[in-house]
Motif scaffolding. Structure first.
Motif, PDB file in Angstrom:
ATOM      1  N   PRO A 219      61.240  56.013 -59.370  1.00  0.00           N
ATOM      2  CA  PRO A 219      60.195  56.848 -58.759  1.00  0.00           C
ATOM      3  C   PRO A 219      59.008  56.067 -58.212  1.00  0.00           C
ATOM      4  O   PRO A 219      58.512  56.373 -57.112  1.00  0.00           O
ATOM      5  N   TRP A 241      67.295  64.152 -54.167  1.00  0.00           N
ATOM      6  CA  TRP A 241      66.886  64.599 -55.509  1.00  0.00           C
ATOM      7  C   TRP A 241      65.423  64.257 -55.791  1.00  0.00           C
ATOM      8  O   TRP A 241      64.850  64.747 -56.744  1.00  0.00           O
ATOM      9  N   MET A 242      64.807  63.401 -54.962  1.00  0.00           N
ATOM     10  CA  MET A 242      63.373  63.147 -55.027  1.00  0.00           C
ATOM     11  C   MET A 242      62.801  63.364 -53.636  1.00  0.00           C
ATOM     12  O   MET A 242      63.287  62.756 -52.676  1.00  0.00           O
ATOM     13  N   ASP A 256      63.295  64.762 -45.845  1.00  0.00           N
ATOM     14  CA  ASP A 256      64.548  64.716 -46.596  1.00  0.00           C
ATOM     15  C   ASP A 256      65.685  65.159 -45.678  1.00  0.00           C
ATOM     16  O   ASP A 256      65.599  66.223 -45.050  1.00  0.00           O
TER      17      ASP A 256
END
Length: 311
Positions: A219, A241-242, A256
């Motif tokens: 992260p 997913w992040m 994204d």
């Protein structure tokens, strides 16, 4: 006909080679005799049941969004295609896919198959090629003279992204492992950063206009990507997913990417393959009966690159 299906979500052993009825094309559909499909990481996540939100598949389900094959039958209202045409396509994710001897496809998602590579190898192109194109140009707005950082350039999408960005006249900085360095340079990267040891914040010495992230990052490292982008640039990521990081104060966008089918873009990629401007990379060809083994090896991180599944 034969197809690989799973009747429940789970580990790769839920995949079974079975006899299933031959599908009949409906209005606007084409039936294609499959030469090959390919494995993509999303296939494993769908099989696990981890993608039911965006892709609510019904069970039993046949995986495989990539398609290369020959038109076998036409549904009502289909024009522009004839029986015997060689085609490629990126299939919708929810209906049954191409891990079968024959598959139904919406006629509008298909493009002529490249003539410069074997038909089975053409199955490696649609998903990853479209992902690279859309990430760079549709979402990233990449133009000639800009600097782009491709994080994870040694993978299947990364190989196409580097080629396409370099062909567009961009200066490509790429991260890759030492074993992928030569291939990434050959694809057109101007600089390669060793992803196994380098800190991107110090290794990338000049701001970039676009970061294309294709790799799973911690992260903190992921969030730091926005700091590498000049004011008004973008971080485009396929690791959804992040959420892609942003810096609103400097106008840095975070995008994204969910790849979508686009026959016109796919036809352009095919044309570049046929002109020798885009290289199709296939690491391995595996018969359909061994698809479960491909999924298992992928889960262990053992695939050597893009795997084509021949039918």
């Amino acid at each position: 006909m034969q197809a690989v299906r799973f009747h429940e979500f789970g580990t790769p052993d839920v995949l079974r080679l079975e006899e299933v009825p031959l599908p009949a094309p409906g209005p606007g559909e084409v039936r294609v005799r499959v030469a090959a499909t390919s494995f993509n990481a999303v296939d494993g996540n769908i099989r696990l049941g981890a993608m039911q939100g965006p892709f609510p598949v019904a069970l039993p389900h046949v995986p495989g969004a990539d398609l290369a094959g020959t038109v076998d039958a036409l549904g009502e209202g289909v024009t522009g295609w004839s029986v015997g045409d060689r085609v490629v396509g990126f299939l919708p994710m929810v209906p049954d896919g191409a891990s079968a001897e024959q598959v139904l496809a919406p006629a509008e998602v298909l493009a002529p198959a490249p003539a410069a590579v074997p038909l089975v190898d053409a199955a490696s192109l649609p998903t990853v090629g479209l992902t690279a194109w859309q990430a760079l140009f549709d979402h990233g707005g990449l133009t000639a003279g800009q600097r782009v950082l491709v994080v994870g350039a040694g993978g299947a999408v990364g190989g196409y992204a580097v080629q396409l960005a370099a062909a567009a006249g961009a200066h490509v900085v790429a991260t890759a492992s030492p074993r992928s360095r030569d291939a990434v340079l050959a694809a057109g990267a101007a600089e390669v950063v060793d992803r196994t040891g380098a800190d991107l914040a110090t290794a990338v010495t000049e701001p970039v206009d676009l970061v294309l992230n294709l790799a799973p990052l911690e992260p903190d490292a992921f969030a730091a990507l926005a700091g590498l982008v000049r004011d008004g640039g973008a971080v485009v990521s396929t690791t959804v997913w992040m959420p892609a990081p942003t810096d609103e104060a400097r106008g840095v966008r975070g995008v994204d990417v969910y790849v979508r089918s686009d026959a016109a873009q796919l036809a352009e990629l095919v044309a570049r393959v046929d002109r020798g401007e885009l290289r199709v990379a296939v690491a391995e060809r595996v018969p359909l009966a061994r698809l479960a083994d491909v999924h298992a090896r992928a889960a262990r991180g053992e695939l050597p690159g893009k795997v084509v599944v021949t039918v």
